[in-house]
Design a protein around this motif. Structure first.
Motif, PDB file in Angstrom:
ATOM      1  N   ASN A 170       0.815  -1.216   0.000  1.00  0.00           N
ATOM      2  CA  ASN A 170       0.000   0.000   0.000  1.00  0.00           C
ATOM      3  C   ASN A 170       0.849   1.267   0.000  1.00  0.00           C
ATOM      4  O   ASN A 170       0.471   2.287  -0.587  1.00  0.00           O
ATOM      5  N   PRO A 173       3.933   1.872  -4.256  1.00  0.00           N
ATOM      6  CA  PRO A 173       3.286   1.461  -5.514  1.00  0.00           C
ATOM      7  C   PRO A 173       4.226   0.717  -6.458  1.00  0.00           C
ATOM      8  O   PRO A 173       3.792  -0.169  -7.193  1.00  0.00           O
ATOM      9  N   ASN A 207      -5.196  -1.208  -0.301  1.00  0.00           N
ATOM     10  CA  ASN A 207      -5.889   0.068  -0.469  1.00  0.00           C
ATOM     11  C   ASN A 207      -5.970   0.452  -1.951  1.00  0.00           C
ATOM     12  O   ASN A 207      -5.495  -0.287  -2.828  1.00  0.00           O
ATOM     13  N   VAL A 209      -4.486   2.858  -3.745  1.00  0.00           N
ATOM     14  CA  VAL A 209      -3.222   3.116  -4.441  1.00  0.00           C
ATOM     15  C   VAL A 209      -2.503   1.810  -4.758  1.00  0.00           C
ATOM     16  O   VAL A 209      -1.990   1.601  -5.863  1.00  0.00           O
ATOM     17  N   ALA A 213      -1.772   0.424  -8.545  1.00  0.00           N
ATOM     18  CA  ALA A 213      -0.404   0.078  -8.959  1.00  0.00           C
ATOM     19  C   ALA A 213      -0.327  -1.374  -9.416  1.00  0.00           C
ATOM     20  O   ALA A 213       0.376  -1.700 -10.390  1.00  0.00           O
ATOM     21  N   LEU A 259       1.835   8.256  -8.794  1.00  0.00           N
ATOM     22  CA  LEU A 259       1.401   7.591  -7.560  1.00  0.00           C
ATOM     23  C   LEU A 259       2.496   7.600  -6.508  1.00  0.00           C
ATOM     24  O   LEU A 259       2.253   7.778  -5.307  1.00  0.00           O
ATOM     25  N   ASN A 260       3.730   7.423  -6.955  1.00  0.00           N
ATOM     26  CA  ASN A 260       4.845   7.316  -6.028  1.00  0.00           C
ATOM     27  C   ASN A 260       5.179   8.659  -5.385  1.00  0.00           C
ATOM     28  O   ASN A 260       5.499   8.727  -4.183  1.00  0.00           O
ATOM     29  N   GLN A 263       1.517  10.256  -3.405  1.00  0.00           N
ATOM     30  CA  GLN A 263       0.658   9.218  -2.854  1.00  0.00           C
ATOM     31  C   GLN A 263      -0.387   9.745  -1.866  1.00  0.00           C
ATOM     32  O   GLN A 263      -1.542   9.336  -1.923  1.00  0.00           O
ATOM     33  N   PHE A 266      -3.323  11.065  -3.780  1.00  0.00           N
ATOM     34  CA  PHE A 266      -4.085   9.997  -4.417  1.00  0.00           C
ATOM     35  C   PHE A 266      -4.876   9.187  -3.397  1.00  0.00           C
ATOM     36  O   PHE A 266      -5.973   8.706  -3.688  1.00  0.00           O
ATOM     37  N   ASP A 267      -4.313   9.026  -2.190  1.00  0.00           N
ATOM     38  CA  ASP A 267      -5.048   8.313  -1.136  1.00  0.00           C
ATOM     39  C   ASP A 267      -6.370   9.015  -0.832  1.00  0.00           C
ATOM     40  O   ASP A 267      -7.424   8.367  -0.719  1.00  0.00           O
ATOM     41  N   LEU A 270      -8.803   8.749  -4.020  1.00  0.00           N
ATOM     42  CA  LEU A 270      -9.358   7.431  -4.342  1.00  0.00           C
ATOM     43  C   LEU A 270     -10.084   6.789  -3.173  1.00  0.00           C
ATOM     44  O   LEU A 270     -10.602   5.678  -3.309  1.00  0.00           O
TER      45      LEU A 270
END
Length: 553
Positions: A170, A173, A207, A209, A213, A259-260, A263, A266-267, A270
């Motif tokens: 999680n 990614p 999760n 993310v 990934a 994403l990296n 993050q 994005f958490d 999403l």
């Protein structure tokens, strides 16, 4: 023991899923292989190609097989590379739709599919009914395998080490994507890897993310697989999987980087999706929709590899997959090479049968046929060095495919030598056939084309009914050749001057067409022999005491 039981249970479900997908795919290939390959040959608009690819990717339960088939057609000079690339993008989307369908809440239908499909598969006498049963049974097994994977993951919630592993995926990614890439390559199926990940996420703590990934990693692994499988093929064939891989991997790298580095954002973004399994399915479909939008510029993806086509005088050769010991996969590789030879032969015959045949093009295709047979022989010599061993039945299949490949190359010799010479002579107006004679030749040309299609179906389906049709078609063409010969002699006796002036050309043409068609039927005889549907000899037994006739000196 808890973790060991989990691994065995999870891997058992994953292997059943992998087997089920392949089992179902074989049934689909045997039912509709001729229609599938015909659709791939036809040139169409971008929208039509994407639609065809979507249908094929859904039917074949993945895009890898579609990409391999399309690349083979490009390598044989039958399909333009751009058309094959666009078709492959559609197949990726079709595979994503298949994942959506297979994860619908229809697991209760699994026993019914197993019952109906199993009964049809075990009791069906008609090959098409039996293969349809294979498809239904495969669907039931897929649903069952997904249930097993979900059951395997459920106890993990109470295992202390699970939280640490899932938390790492999680929070990283890149690690989640690498796990997905490895799983896709290991299972030889991006679809199976996605379904496994979704089943895990439905009962795990993965999760949004980590799930996103993982899906991106599955797409990258699925894109790399055809490149690896065709790494020894010629550059023209490798062009398609490399271009498709470039289109699929570059956007994935961009999204993974985002994403990296962002993050936390994005958490929060999403979090509204709830469980990761829903997001994984949606993102898998959405990602492949994005790839569809790249279709108009798909030609740009082939530019980095186009320069390799004429760079080296040494060509890449066909070879058996070194990492495979499975006799079924080795046989599929050999059938694939024979299919490419058959596609090349079909292109040769079509070109030579034109009103104005291109002799250089026919000779170029003949060179490809000779090279393909040489590669076939080299692969056959290397076969005993594979990690696995083949049984008696597999050895007979290999010998039959090799014999068929030799006869295909002989057909190429006939077409590139005598047949093209005769057709070119006709085009130059130095020889005019009679109206009836030309009609007989045209009919034989049509029947030989049918023979090529039937041989292709027999090569992949391997059922008795299709093989019998091919052999009966050979008898039909032999009858047409004999009838044409009699009609020609009758026209000569009646004083037809056109028939008199073209006698040699007419007789040599029908002989060449019959010879090509007869060699195509050998694969049908091989299949019929495995079913015990052939007589040992056509000779009657000599009666006791019957004198033996001797030739007079």
């Amino acid at each position: 023991m808890i973790i060991l039981g989990f691994i065995v249970h999870l891997l058992g479900g994953a292997m059943l899923l992998l087997f089920s997908v392949r089992f179902m795919r074989v049934g689909i290939e045997r039912l509709w292989s001729e229609t599938i390959r015909s659709a791939m040959r036809q040139s169409s608009s971008i929208v039509a190609l994407l639609a065809k690819g979507t249908i094929l990717g859904g039917l074949m339960q993945g895009s890898t097989v579609v990409i391999l088939m399309a690349a083979g057609l490009v390598g044989a000079g039958i399909t333009p590379a751009l058309s094959a690339i666009i078709l492959s993008l559609g197949a990726d989307f079709g595979s994503a739709l298949a994942a959506l369908v297979l994860t619908l809440p229809i697991s209760e239908a699994s026993p019914l599919a197993l019952l109906a499909g199993g009964w049809l598969y075990l009791n069906g006498t008609n090959p098409r009914r039996r293969n349809f049963g294979r498809v239904v049974l495969g669907l039931g097994l897929i649903l069952l395998s997904l249930s097993l994977i979900r059951e395997a993951v459920e106890p993990l919630k109470s295992y202390p080490g699970t939280y640490a592993i899932v938390s790492h995926l999680n929070s990283d990614p890149i690690s989640a994507a690498l796990v997905a890439i490895g799983l896709s390559l290991l299972m030889h199926s991006g679809l199976a890897a996605v379904l496994t990940g979704v089943a895990f996420a439905s009962h795990g703590d993965l999760n949004a993310v980590g799930g996103l990934a993982f899906v991106l990693g599955c797409n990258v692994g699925s894109a790399l697989l055809p490149v690896w499988l065709l790494r020894r093929d010629k550059p023209e064939t490798q062009l398609v999987p490399k271009a498709v891989a470039l289109l699929r991997i570059l956007p994935a790298i961009v999204v993974l980087a985002a994403l990296n580095f962002a993050q936390p954002w994005f958490d929060d973004l999403l979090a509204s999706f709830g469980r990761a399994n829903h997001l994984m399915l949606a993102s898998h479909a959405g990602y492949n929709v994005l790839l569809l939008l790249l279709a108009p510029v798909a030609g740009l993806a082939s530019l980095p590899f186009a320069s390799q086509l004429g760079r080296s005088s040494t060509r890449n050769r066909f070879a058996l997959p070194e990492f495979q010991a499975d006799s079924d996969i080795l046989l599929s590789a050999l059938r694939g090479q024979a299919t490419r030879m058959l596609d090349t032969l079909g292109a040769m015959f079509d070109e030579a049968s034109r009103d104005l045949p291109d002799t250089e093009r026919v000779n170029e295709l003949e060179t490809q046929m000779n090279a393909a047979l040489s590669d076939f022989r080299a692969a056959l010599i290397a076969l005993p060095r594979q990690a696995g061993t083949t049984g008696e039945a597999e050895s007979q299949d290999i010998e039959a495919i090799m014999d068929f490949a030799i006869r295909l190359e002989s057909c190429g010799d006939i077409i590139s030598d005598k047949y093209i010479e005769l057709r070119a002579r006709q085009s130059a107006d130095s020889t005019r056939l009679s109206k009836d004679g030309q009609g007989e030749i045209d009919q034989l040309v049509i029947e030989v084309r049918k023979g090529i299609l039937l041989a292709q179906s027999v090569l992949w389906q391997g059922d008795e009914d299709t093989a019998r049709r091919l052999v009966e078609h050979k008898q039909l063409v032999s009858g047409l050749e004999e009838e044409s010969r009699r009609n020609h002699l009758a026209r000569l006796r009646s004083g037809n001057m056109a028939s008199l002036g073209s006698s040699n050309t007419h007789l040599e043409l029908i002989t060449a067409l019959k010879a090509v068609n007869s060699k195509l039927a050998t694969v049908g005889y091989a299949v019929l022999d495995t079913y015990g549907a052939l007589k040992k000899t056509r000779l009657k037994k000599r009666e006791t005491g019957q004198p033996v006739a001797k030739l007079q000196a």
